[in-house]
Write a protein that holds these residues in place. Structure first.
Motif, mmCIF file in Angstrom:
data_model
loop_
_atom_site.group_PDB
_atom_site.id
_atom_site.type_symbol
_atom_site.label_atom_id
_atom_site.label_comp_id
_atom_site.label_asym_id
_atom_site.label_seq_id
_atom_site.Cartn_x
_atom_site.Cartn_y
_atom_site.Cartn_z
ATOM 1 N N UNK A 156 0.814 -1.206 0.000
ATOM 2 C CA UNK A 156 0.000 0.000 0.000
ATOM 3 C C UNK A 156 0.852 1.261 0.000
ATOM 4 N N UNK A 157 0.291 2.339 -0.503
ATOM 5 C CA UNK A 157 1.030 3.590 -0.631
ATOM 6 C C UNK A 157 1.479 4.138 0.721
ATOM 7 N N UNK A 158 0.637 4.087 1.725
ATOM 8 C CA UNK A 158 0.998 4.644 3.035
ATOM 9 C C UNK A 158 2.172 3.886 3.662
ATOM 10 N N UNK A 159 2.128 2.545 3.748
ATOM 11 C CA UNK A 159 3.296 1.857 4.310
ATOM 12 C C UNK A 159 4.547 1.990 3.437
ATOM 13 N N UNK A 160 4.353 1.991 2.125
ATOM 14 C CA UNK A 160 5.484 2.175 1.211
ATOM 15 C C UNK A 160 6.144 3.523 1.452
ATOM 16 N N UNK A 161 5.336 4.578 1.491
ATOM 17 C CA UNK A 161 5.874 5.925 1.705
ATOM 18 C C UNK A 161 6.588 6.018 3.050
ATOM 19 N N UNK A 162 5.984 5.491 4.092
ATOM 20 C CA UNK A 162 6.602 5.546 5.416
ATOM 21 C C UNK A 162 7.954 4.835 5.415
ATOM 22 N N UNK A 163 8.016 3.696 4.759
ATOM 23 C CA UNK A 163 9.250 2.900 4.727
ATOM 24 C C UNK A 163 10.360 3.623 3.983
ATOM 25 N N UNK A 164 10.085 4.124 2.782
ATOM 26 C CA UNK A 164 11.154 4.739 1.999
ATOM 27 C C UNK A 164 11.563 6.099 2.553
ATOM 28 N N UNK A 165 10.616 6.861 3.080
ATOM 29 C CA UNK A 165 10.962 8.147 3.685
ATOM 30 C C UNK A 165 11.859 7.932 4.903
ATOM 31 N N UNK A 166 11.532 6.941 5.722
ATOM 32 C CA UNK A 166 12.345 6.652 6.905
ATOM 33 C C UNK A 166 13.769 6.252 6.515
ATOM 34 N N UNK A 167 13.912 5.460 5.461
ATOM 35 C CA UNK A 167 15.244 5.020 5.027
ATOM 36 C C UNK A 167 16.063 6.197 4.511
ATOM 37 N N UNK A 168 15.465 7.048 3.697
ATOM 38 C CA UNK A 168 16.193 8.200 3.154
ATOM 39 C C UNK A 168 16.580 9.157 4.280
ATOM 40 N N UNK A 169 15.668 9.436 5.191
ATOM 41 C CA UNK A 169 15.964 10.334 6.308
ATOM 42 C C UNK A 169 17.070 9.746 7.198
ATOM 43 N N UNK A 170 17.024 8.442 7.442
ATOM 44 C CA UNK A 170 18.059 7.796 8.260
ATOM 45 C C UNK A 170 19.410 7.854 7.558
ATOM 46 N N UNK A 171 19.432 7.595 6.257
ATOM 47 C CA UNK A 171 20.691 7.650 5.507
ATOM 48 C C UNK A 171 21.272 9.051 5.548
ATOM 49 N N UNK A 172 20.438 10.051 5.399
ATOM 50 C CA UNK A 172 20.908 11.433 5.419
ATOM 51 C C UNK A 172 21.482 11.808 6.785
ATOM 52 N N UNK A 173 20.909 11.286 7.849
ATOM 53 C CA UNK A 173 21.387 11.609 9.186
ATOM 54 C C UNK A 173 22.584 10.793 9.627
ATOM 55 N N UNK A 174 22.809 9.689 8.972
ATOM 56 C CA UNK A 174 23.866 8.771 9.412
ATOM 57 C C UNK A 174 25.274 9.320 9.229
ATOM 58 N N UNK A 175 25.519 10.053 8.174
ATOM 59 C CA UNK A 175 26.864 10.533 7.869
ATOM 60 C C UNK A 175 27.025 12.028 8.118
ATOM 61 N N UNK A 176 26.169 12.601 8.909
ATOM 62 C CA UNK A 176 26.295 14.027 9.226
ATOM 63 C C UNK A 176 26.102 14.892 8.010
ATOM 64 N N UNK A 177 26.953 15.889 7.833
ATOM 65 C CA UNK A 177 26.745 16.816 6.712
ATOM 66 C C UNK A 177 27.227 16.287 5.359
#
Length: 105
Positions: A23-44
């Protein structure tokens, strides 16, 4: 799974109603969380995510609401986007750029 988003919606009425499709809602939640986590993992440091248009659309719409709804975000084949996160606020200074259009990463 090889079928265009709009074709699935035409056949089943919505993405969420299609058999065997996340479903779109779980899909969106999953991919947004992964991108946000990746962006935060290595700092700037910059992070590159290579993905299909469905991922790009929900990430852009979910992190940068000003771009609009996911199904209205243009993502041409071979395009790229630039997202930036400062003080936990996301922006998208470049969306749907393609080679030779003058936009730089």
């Amino acid at each position: 799974a090889g079928t265009a988003w709009r074709d699935v919606e035409r056949r089943f009425g919505s993405l969420d109603a299609a058999h065997g499709v996340e479903g779109l809602v779980p899909f969106a939640a999953r991919v947004i969380a992964v991108v946000a986590a990746a962006a935060g993992r290595w700092g700037p440091a910059p992070v590159m995510v290579v993905a299909h248009d469905a991922v790009n659309r929900v990430v852009l719409a979910g992190l940068v609401p000003a771009v609009g709804e996911a199904d209205g975000v243009s993502q041409r084949t071979g395009c790229w986007n630039r997202l930036e996160c400062r003080d936990e606020r996301w922006s998208a200074p470049i969306v749907d750029a393609v080679p030779d259009d003058g936009q730089r990463p």
